[in-house]
Design a protein around this motif. Structure first.
Motif, short mmCIF file in Angstrom:
data_model
loop_
_atom_site.label_atom_id
_atom_site.label_comp_id
_atom_site.label_asym_id
_atom_site.label_seq_id
_atom_site.Cartn_x
_atom_site.Cartn_y
_atom_site.Cartn_z
N HIS A 1 0.82 -1.22 0.00
CA HIS A 1 0.00 0.00 0.00
C HIS A 1 0.85 1.27 0.00
O HIS A 1 0.51 2.26 -0.64
N ARG A 2 1.98 1.23 0.67
CA ARG A 2 2.87 2.41 0.69
C ARG A 2 3.57 2.60 -0.66
O ARG A 2 3.76 3.72 -1.13
N GLN A 3 3.96 1.49 -1.28
CA GLN A 3 4.61 1.58 -2.59
C GLN A 3 3.63 2.07 -3.65
O GLN A 3 4.00 2.84 -4.54
N ILE A 4 2.39 1.61 -3.56
CA ILE A 4 1.36 2.07 -4.49
C ILE A 4 1.15 3.57 -4.33
O ILE A 4 1.11 4.32 -5.31
N ASP A 5 1.03 4.03 -3.09
CA ASP A 5 0.84 5.45 -2.82
C ASP A 5 2.03 6.26 -3.35
O ASP A 5 1.83 7.29 -4.02
N ARG A 6 3.22 5.82 -3.08
CA ARG A 6 4.42 6.53 -3.54
C ARG A 6 4.44 6.61 -5.08
O ARG A 6 4.72 7.66 -5.66
N TYR A 7 4.12 5.49 -5.72
CA TYR A 7 4.13 5.45 -7.19
C TYR A 7 3.09 6.40 -7.77
O TYR A 7 3.37 7.09 -8.76
N THR A 8 1.92 6.47 -7.17
CA THR A 8 0.88 7.37 -7.69
C THR A 8 1.34 8.82 -7.62
O THR A 8 1.08 9.59 -8.54
N LYS A 9 2.01 9.17 -6.55
CA LYS A 9 2.51 10.55 -6.39
C LYS A 9 3.65 10.84 -7.37
O LYS A 9 3.66 11.89 -8.01
N ASP A 10 4.59 9.91 -7.45
CA ASP A 10 5.78 10.12 -8.29
C ASP A 10 5.47 10.14 -9.78
O ASP A 10 6.22 10.69 -10.57
N ASN A 11 4.35 9.51 -10.18
CA ASN A 11 4.03 9.37 -11.61
C ASN A 11 2.73 10.03 -12.03
O ASN A 11 2.22 9.77 -13.12
N ASP A 12 2.18 10.88 -11.16
CA ASP A 12 0.94 11.61 -11.47
C ASP A 12 -0.17 10.69 -11.95
O ASP A 12 -0.84 10.96 -12.95
N ILE A 13 -0.38 9.60 -11.22
CA ILE A 13 -1.43 8.63 -11.56
C ILE A 13 -2.79 9.24 -11.22
O ILE A 13 -2.99 9.83 -10.16
N ASP A 14 -3.77 9.08 -12.14
CA ASP A 14 -5.11 9.64 -11.96
C ASP A 14 -6.09 8.65 -11.32
O ASP A 14 -7.09 9.07 -10.74
#
Length: 156
Positions: free
Chosen positions: A101-114
């Motif tokens: 869950h933390r890696q998913i959150d980090r990835y969404t922030k770092d890659n501007d996931i919508d």
């Protein structure tokens, strides 16, 4: 509306159900689809030892080809399903290690996931209280919208 969609996968039936939805949304909106495999270091701490887990967290997956192979296979399902449905979708793959869950959150922030599209195992009662779920933890952690796909039937 959606330019980048993330579909985390662990290769399970639940994750594959979410892939169908993610591909449909990505195809509809012409969005780039990101797929991510997280090596859950909390689940493997005991069997590998602290030093190996730290190396995984630092991104040294090549030393553990079985984990890399499992990740590649799980993420390959996204491309396979896109090809089976003759969808023209750009797919980006990412392997990482840590708490999912933390890696998913980090990835969404770092890659501007919508949007995050992920499966839910549908745990209930004591199992959910004791184990929680990656989907539930992701919902609590990230500010990015999350679509949770539940594969349970009405009989369950």
């Amino acid at each position: 509306m959606y330019e980048k969609i993330l579909v985390p996968t662990d290769g399970s039936e639940v994750a594959e159900a979410a892939i169908d939805h993610a591909l449909d949304i990505a195809s509809t909106y012409g969005a780039e689809l990101h797929t991510m495999y997280v090596i859950d270091t909390a689940a493997i701490d005991v069997s590998l030892g602290t030093e190996q887990v730290e190396r995984l967290r630092e991104g040294h997956f090549g030393e553990m080809p079985e984990l890399q192979e499992e990740a590649t296979k799980a993420m390959g399902v996204v491309t396979q399903q896109a090809n089976e449905h003759d969808l023209d979708v750009s797919i980006v793959e990412q392997v990482t290690a840590g708490q999912p869950h933390r890696q998913i959150d980090r990835y969404t922030k770092d890659n501007d996931i919508d949007l995050v599209v992920m499966g839910s195992a549908g745990r209930t009662g004591v199992r959910r209280a004791l184990l929680g779920s990656v989907a539930e933890r992701t919902l609590r952690t990230t500010k990015t919208p999350v679509l949770v796909v539940d594969i349970r039937t009405e009989d369950e």
